[in-house]
Write a protein that holds these residues in place. Structure first.
Motif, short mmCIF file in Angstrom:
data_model
loop_
_atom_site.label_atom_id
_atom_site.label_comp_id
_atom_site.label_asym_id
_atom_site.label_seq_id
_atom_site.Cartn_x
_atom_site.Cartn_y
_atom_site.Cartn_z
N GLY A 167 0.79 -1.22 0.00
CA GLY A 167 0.00 0.00 0.00
C GLY A 167 0.82 1.27 0.00
O GLY A 167 2.06 1.24 0.04
N HIS B 44 0.31 4.49 5.05
CA HIS B 44 -1.12 4.23 5.19
C HIS B 44 -1.33 2.87 5.84
O HIS B 44 -0.77 1.87 5.41
CB HIS B 44 -1.81 4.25 3.84
CG HIS B 44 -3.25 3.79 3.89
ND1 HIS B 44 -4.23 4.50 4.55
CD2 HIS B 44 -3.86 2.68 3.38
CE1 HIS B 44 -5.38 3.85 4.44
NE2 HIS B 44 -5.18 2.75 3.74
N GLU C 223 -3.70 0.01 6.22
CA GLU C 223 -4.91 -0.64 5.70
C GLU C 223 -5.38 -1.69 6.69
O GLU C 223 -4.62 -2.56 7.11
CB GLU C 223 -4.62 -1.28 4.35
CG GLU C 223 -5.84 -1.99 3.75
CD GLU C 223 -5.54 -2.77 2.48
OE1 GLU C 223 -6.42 -3.52 2.03
OE2 GLU C 223 -4.42 -2.64 1.95
N THR D 163 -11.01 -3.67 4.52
CA THR D 163 -10.90 -4.30 3.21
C THR D 163 -10.83 -5.81 3.37
O THR D 163 -10.62 -6.33 4.47
CB THR D 163 -9.66 -3.81 2.46
OG1 THR D 163 -8.48 -4.25 3.15
CG2 THR D 163 -9.65 -2.29 2.35
N SER E 288 -8.81 -5.32 -1.10
CA SER E 288 -7.55 -5.20 -0.37
C SER E 288 -6.35 -5.16 -1.32
O SER E 288 -6.40 -5.71 -2.42
CB SER E 288 -7.39 -6.37 0.60
OG SER E 288 -6.13 -6.34 1.24
N THR E 289 -5.27 -4.54 -0.85
CA THR E 289 -4.01 -4.61 -1.59
C THR E 289 -3.40 -6.00 -1.50
O THR E 289 -2.51 -6.35 -2.28
CB THR E 289 -2.99 -3.59 -1.04
OG1 THR E 289 -2.76 -3.86 0.35
CG2 THR E 289 -3.48 -2.17 -1.22
N GLU F 92 -1.97 -3.36 7.86
CA GLU F 92 -0.92 -3.41 6.84
C GLU F 92 -0.46 -2.01 6.48
O GLU F 92 -1.20 -1.23 5.87
CB GLU F 92 -1.46 -4.11 5.59
CG GLU F 92 -0.47 -4.25 4.46
CD GLU F 92 0.57 -5.32 4.71
OE1 GLU F 92 1.77 -5.00 4.60
OE2 GLU F 92 0.20 -6.48 4.99
N GLY G 16 1.86 0.66 4.48
CA GLY G 16 2.61 0.78 3.24
C GLY G 16 4.01 1.31 3.45
O GLY G 16 4.27 2.08 4.38
#
Length: 374
Positions: free
Chosen positions: A232, A236, A238, A266, A273-274, A301, A303
């Protein structure tokens, strides 16, 4: 965030596993928390003990437990440990725990060997978050990874121009998402490969199951925040639902951590989601070990750098590991470069990034405390 803790944001983070462990143990002791350690069978890169350390906060009689864990993927522990150490000194957080009547279990260094050696995998070269498969049955095949294994783990490192061109051609034809999905989903067929799930439970797998049986016994509700990095936008956090295809758990996660849409949850299942869809996820062992508990979990998570840089860092790390396994020496300067690239891919050493990590991690913990107590 200012004034809520007894330490500064920068003080919470470390530059070695040994330092991180010392800060965690000291922080827990100062906070008056009960400590427990599970010693790892090997030693750290500095020749010192490795351990999965636990700190317990709150009333043991509480039927609501929040788990906050770090270093599932070793090198990612430099981020997760910082969140935990800051929390141990955060007086407002401790007050929220008391108010909500919950118990909190901090699990420091699920994979201490990877943490110390700045590798993502365990000492068995296994991705811990792909290692919770049913080993009594046939293991899932990943034909997509079979097709790219020789490309992502080439004979030479750095890669030759021909290998670079091969990777570029794959991405141009099928897309970066396809490469990420093939590589990161998890595989059991290539012991030297990336995101290898293993053929048996690792030490970390067995140990966290023991921890869950001990500390999750009798709990009615269990929440889990597992701290990760590498996917990500930089900084950030997530919030990725980590309860598989449990629709009710996904809805609870959205209620707890969604922030009315400001901090959305997500899921790899619906493509939001990434993260790719994974096999052998760690969190899914919780219902197995604590079947009486309602279970709600996210992977936080954070980035760092673009995903292709992360994949390339892992490619170099696994190449060096394969060389050592085959009795071939890796030039010291190349090994230093590979290790530094791994660290940079999973830990951004700027004050801005660290501040983002602490504020979002702290927010997710307060959200979880409220959700558990609701």
């Amino acid at each position: 965030m200012a004034g809520t803790g007894m330490i500064g944001v920068g003080e919470a983070f470390s530059t070695s596993y040994t330092q991180a462990r010392a800060k965690f143990l000291q922080g827990a002791a100062v906070a008056g928390l009960k400590l427990q350690s599970h010693k790892h069978p090997l030693l750290s890169v500095d020749g010192e003990d490795l351990a999965m350390d636990l700190a317990f906060e709150g009333e043991a009689s509480s039927d609501k437990l929040l788990i906050v864990s770090s270093a599932c993927h070793g090198v990612e522990g430099y981020c997760g440990s910082g969140v935990q150490v800051f929390a141990l000194a955060d007086t407002e957080w401790h007050e929220r725990v008391r108010e909500r009547g919950i118990a909190v279990l901090y699990v420091h260094a699920l994979n201490p060997h990877g943490f110390s050696y700045k590798r993502r995998v365990t000492h068995e070269n296994v991705d811990l978050n792909r290692n919770f498969a049913d080993f009594s049955n046939a293991l899932p095949a990943n034909f997509a990874y079979d097709g790219v294994h020789d490309m992502v783990l080439p004979p030479d490192w750095p890669p030759t121009p021909a290998n670079d061109a091969q990777v570029a051609a794959f991405v141009a034809a099928q897309g970066l998402k396809a490469l990420q999905s093939a590589v990161t989903g998890g595989q059991h067929g290539h012991v030297d490969g990336l995101f290898y799930g293993g053929v048996a439970p690792t030490w970390s797998n067995q140990t966290i199951r023991q921890v869950l049986r001990e500390h999750g016994a009798g709990k009615r509700r269990i929440g889990w925040i597992d701290l990760h990095t590498g996917l990500g936008p930089s900084g950030h956090g997530e919030r990725i639902c980590a309860t598989g295809d449990d629709v009710a758990a996904l809805e609870r996660a959205r209620n707890w951590w969604g922030g009315g849409g400001s901090t959305p949850i997500t899921s790899p299942l619906d493509g939001s989601s990434t993260s790719a869809k994974l096999s052998g996820m760690m969190a899914l062992c919780t219902p197995q070990e604590c079947p009486q508990a309602e279970f709600t979990s996210i992977a936080m998570e954070y980035g760092t750098v673009p995903v292709m840089e992360v994949i390339d860092a892992l490619r170099g790390d696994h190449w060096a590991h394969r060389e050592r396994l085959n009795g071939r020496a890796v030039a010291p300067e190349l090994q230093t470069q590979i290790t530094q690239t791994m660290w940079d891919a999973f830990y951004t050493q700027t004050d801005t990034w660290k501040g983002q990590i602490i504020s979002q991690g702290r927010q997710s913990m307060f959200q979880a405390a409220d959700g558990l107590a609701a």
